[in-house]
Design an enzyme around this catalytic site. Structure first.
Site, short mmCIF file in Angstrom:
data_model
loop_
_atom_site.label_atom_id
_atom_site.label_comp_id
_atom_site.label_asym_id
_atom_site.label_seq_id
_atom_site.Cartn_x
_atom_site.Cartn_y
_atom_site.Cartn_z
N HIS A 1 0.84 -1.20 0.00
CA HIS A 1 0.00 0.00 0.00
C HIS A 1 0.88 1.26 0.00
CE1 HIS A 1 -3.37 2.56 0.79
NE2 HIS A 1 -4.17 1.60 1.20
N GLU B 1 -0.32 1.10 -5.73
CA GLU B 1 -0.17 -0.06 -4.87
C GLU B 1 -0.16 -1.37 -5.66
OE1 GLU B 1 -3.45 0.19 -2.08
OE2 GLU B 1 -3.56 2.36 -2.39
#
Length: 318
Positions: free
Chosen positions: A187, A292
């Protein structure tokens, strides 16, 4: 363990040899940092094995980190590079675990460090520092083990090079009899100067799920620009295609994926940022962009003894 007696606090150079990277620990052993002799650095919090900082040789930060992030282990970090495992988003029905799973909330073990140098041409030395972290089912609290009762082992490697940062995750099924399904995502919060002047290339023609528009499936045309809340799961047409972040017409980052089929693009924009207690400053959405890499559009099924590995390499351009 990080805190065992007589562990040397740094990696130092041998007299007469070129300098190597230094690796140090915070006083409370919650943070591991590596610095190359040329000045590049990375810092990783053992809580979640979260990369908190990545700086170039001039000290310029490449990642965005909320000033309200909890760094004491009480909740996941908002910013840097949190790890998502064993699922992305809300838990599947019947599974009593927090959003994005437990990897970003667990305390990881620091497994070791290594540095390298090699000749990159006349007068040029390539330097790197590698940090390894581990998390297994035995390291989870009782409630988490009860909710997700599989034997597993995670090895996470963060490699700092002069112009790039690589993060790789190996997931092993150590269960003797049972397979399990999982998802993996890195992330990454990239720092940008102005989101209004930023676009993402390399996703033209890719299908994506638009989570802001009722999970509608769409196809990207041209570069991706951010002008409001954005939450999309892309499946690029070429699995190894690089994605680039372009600011004011200049490429500032490229993201290469290895065995990670998806790219999530996220920015909360103004209204959602206001409602997030750990998102500060509230106008920070103007200076961050999540790109991500992950394997989240389906499930990776690991039979006993099987392993899955995925990685990203982020390169910055001055």
């Amino acid at each position: 363990m990080v805190g065992r007696a007589n562990r040397p606090p740094t990696l130092t150079s041998t007299p007469g040899l070129p300098p190597t990277a230094s690796v140090t620990f915070s006083d409370d052993h919650s943070l591991v940092s590596a610095v190359l002799p040329t000045g590049e650095s990375v810092s990783v919090l053992l809580h979640g094995a979260t990369v908190l900082s990545w700086k170039d040789a001039s000290g310029t930060e490449k990642l965005w980190l909320s000033t309200a992030s909890a760094l004491d282990g009480t909740k996941p970090v908002r910013g840097g590079i949190p790890l998502v495992f064993p699922f992305f988003g809300p838990p599947p029905p019947g599974l009593s675990l927090p959003q994005h799973g437990f990897a970003r909330s667990a305390r990881w073990e620091f497994l070791g460090k290594s540095t390298s140098e090699s000749a990159g041409g006349v007068g040029v030395v390539d330097l790197s520092a590698k940090l390894d972290f581990g998390l297994s089912s035995a390291g989870l609290d009782a409630a988490t083990r009860e909710a997700w009762p599989f034997a597993f082992n995670l090895i996470y490697t963060v490699t700092l090079d002069r112009g790039s940062l690589t993060t790789s995750l190996v997931v092993s099924n150590d269960d003797e009899a049972r397979p399990f399904d999982c998802q993996v995502l890195m992330h990454t919060y990239l720092r940008v100067a102005d989101i209004a002047q930023t676009e993402i290339t390399g996703l033209d023609g890719a299908s994506y799920v638009d989570k802001v528009d009722g999970a509608a499936t769409k196809t990207q045309s041209a570069a991706v620009t951010i002008a409001g809340e954005t939450d999309r799961v892309y499946t690029p047409m070429a699995s190894g295609a690089q994605v680039a972040v372009v600011e004011g017409g200049k490429k500032t980052f490229s993201v290469a994926r290895d065995n990670l089929a998806n790219v999530v693009v996220w920015n909360p924009w103004a209204d959602k940022a206001k409602g997030m207690a750990d998102f500060e400053p509230k106008d920070g959405y103007k200076n961050m962009l999540c790109v991500e890499p992950g394997a989240v559009s389906g499930w990776q099924t690991l039979e006993p003894g099987d392993a899955f590995e995925g990685a990203q390499t982020i390169t910055y351009y001055s």
